[in-house]
Design an enzyme around this catalytic site. Structure first.
Site: not given
Ligand SMILES: O=P(O)(O)OC[C@H]1O[C@H](OP(=O)(O)O)[C@H](O)[C@@H]1O
Length: 307
Positions: A17-18, A20, A124, A193, A204, A229
């Site tokens: 997750r995240g 990126g 988040c 995101d 988030k 993004k």
């Molecule tokens: O790419 P990076 O900066 O790590 O994260 C960007 C965003 O991705 C996450 O989504 P989730 O937890 O996968 O639903 C959060 O919303 C976070 O702010």
């Protein structure tokens, strides 16, 4: 295909997750799939790549980094299978390298805007936002962080663990305490995101309440986002879809079963309008949200080619 299915499942269940990280994982699996794809013709090769691309994109609908990564990685121009294969492998590797470098650049550029003594609120778990915070700390700035829990998945716990690893003084709060603590904050730094052509941020769920509280208290609101993004399709009027996740993440199904008149909603993201955003720290520099269109056009402009 097995590797693709496994990665897709990890993205869907948020084991990966995240925004990126999802993008990098998709690029890696497309690269490996292309490397092993048995195709007697370029049409067969194209069909395989398209199927896998669509499958990966369908796992999570909001983070635009995912379709952007898939699109950037799976591009090829040759009509010879072996050359097309090489192009996909090369493009995927370039994307992965670019994604890694972007985090470092965002950290360096964003840290320049962090002052000694700053109290930073984050939401988040964003690797891009954390890159700024940890870089500023490693630069010797005496900072502290207020991190939200981020219900329902509680990714805030990942954030505080990481900050703790750096020795950064950190306070964990519940999401509803954001406005209460905003008076103690100097700046808010969050990830992204997706960023729409009009500069609106999708991040988030709860991000917009941080932005609103920061605006009210006249605190700076900074977004950390790689150029991948930014959402090209928003230029064409296609809105960013907000992912609705399972209600099981919010309340135990056995509890809900006893409440026939109650429904539960679980949107994973919300929109923050551009007027609440002071700056977006990207790998190509700090920009105001109004410049989102330029980033899309100059760095991801394939939608224009396709019209
Ligand atoms: O790419 P990076 O900066 O790590 O994260 C960007 C965003 O991705 C996450 O989504 P989730 O937890 O996968 O639903 C959060 O919303 C976070 O702010």
């Amino acid at each position: 295909m097995k590797e693709v299915q496994e990665t897709a499942e990890k993205i869907r269940t948020m084991e990966i997750r995240g925004a990126g990280r999802i993008a990098k994982a998709a690029a890696e699996v497309i690269r490996d799939y292309a490397a092993g794809l048995e195709a007697a013709s370029i049409e067969e090769f194209a069909a395989g790549i398209t199927e896998v691309s669509n499958y990966l994109i369908s796992t999570r609908p909001t983070a635009v980094s995912l379709p952007n990564a898939v699109k950037l990685s799976s591009r090829y121009s040759s009509d010879n299978v072996e050359n097309a294969r090489k192009e996909v492998i090369n493009n995927a590797n370039l994307f992965i390298e670019r994604a890694d470098k972007a985090l470092g650049r965002i950290g360096k550029i964003g840290a320049g805007r962090v002052q000694d003594g700053d109290v930073i609120m984050t939401h988040c778990n964003s690797h891009a936002a954390l890159s700024i915070i940890t870089t500023a700390f490693e630069d010797g700035k005496n900072i502290s962080v207020i991190a939200t829990e981020s219900r329902p998945r509680r990714q805030g716990l990942l954030t505080v663990r990481r900050l703790n690893g750096f020795g950064i003084p950190t306070t964990l709060i519940v999401d509803s305490a954001v406005r209460y603590y905003m008076k103690d904050v100097d700046k808010v730094i969050v990830g992204a995101d997706a960023i729409a052509a009009n500069g609106a941020l999708v991040n988030k769920i709860g991000t917009s309440q941080l932005a609103l509280a920061a605006h009210e208290a006249r605190k700076s609101f900074m977004v950390a986002a790689e150029t991948f993004k930014f959402s090209p399709s928003t230029i064409l009027g296609i809105p960013i879809e907000i992912e609705e996740r399972s209600t099981d993440e919010v309340v135990d199904p056995s509890v809900l079963a006893e409440l026939p008149h109650v429904q539960v909603k679980n949107p994973a993201f919300d929109f923050t309008p551009s007027e609440y955003i002071d700056m977006i720290v990207t790998d190509i520099g700090i920009i105001p949200p109004a410049m989102a269109y330029i980033v899309i056009k100059e760095h991801l402009g394939w939608e224009f080619e396709e019209i």
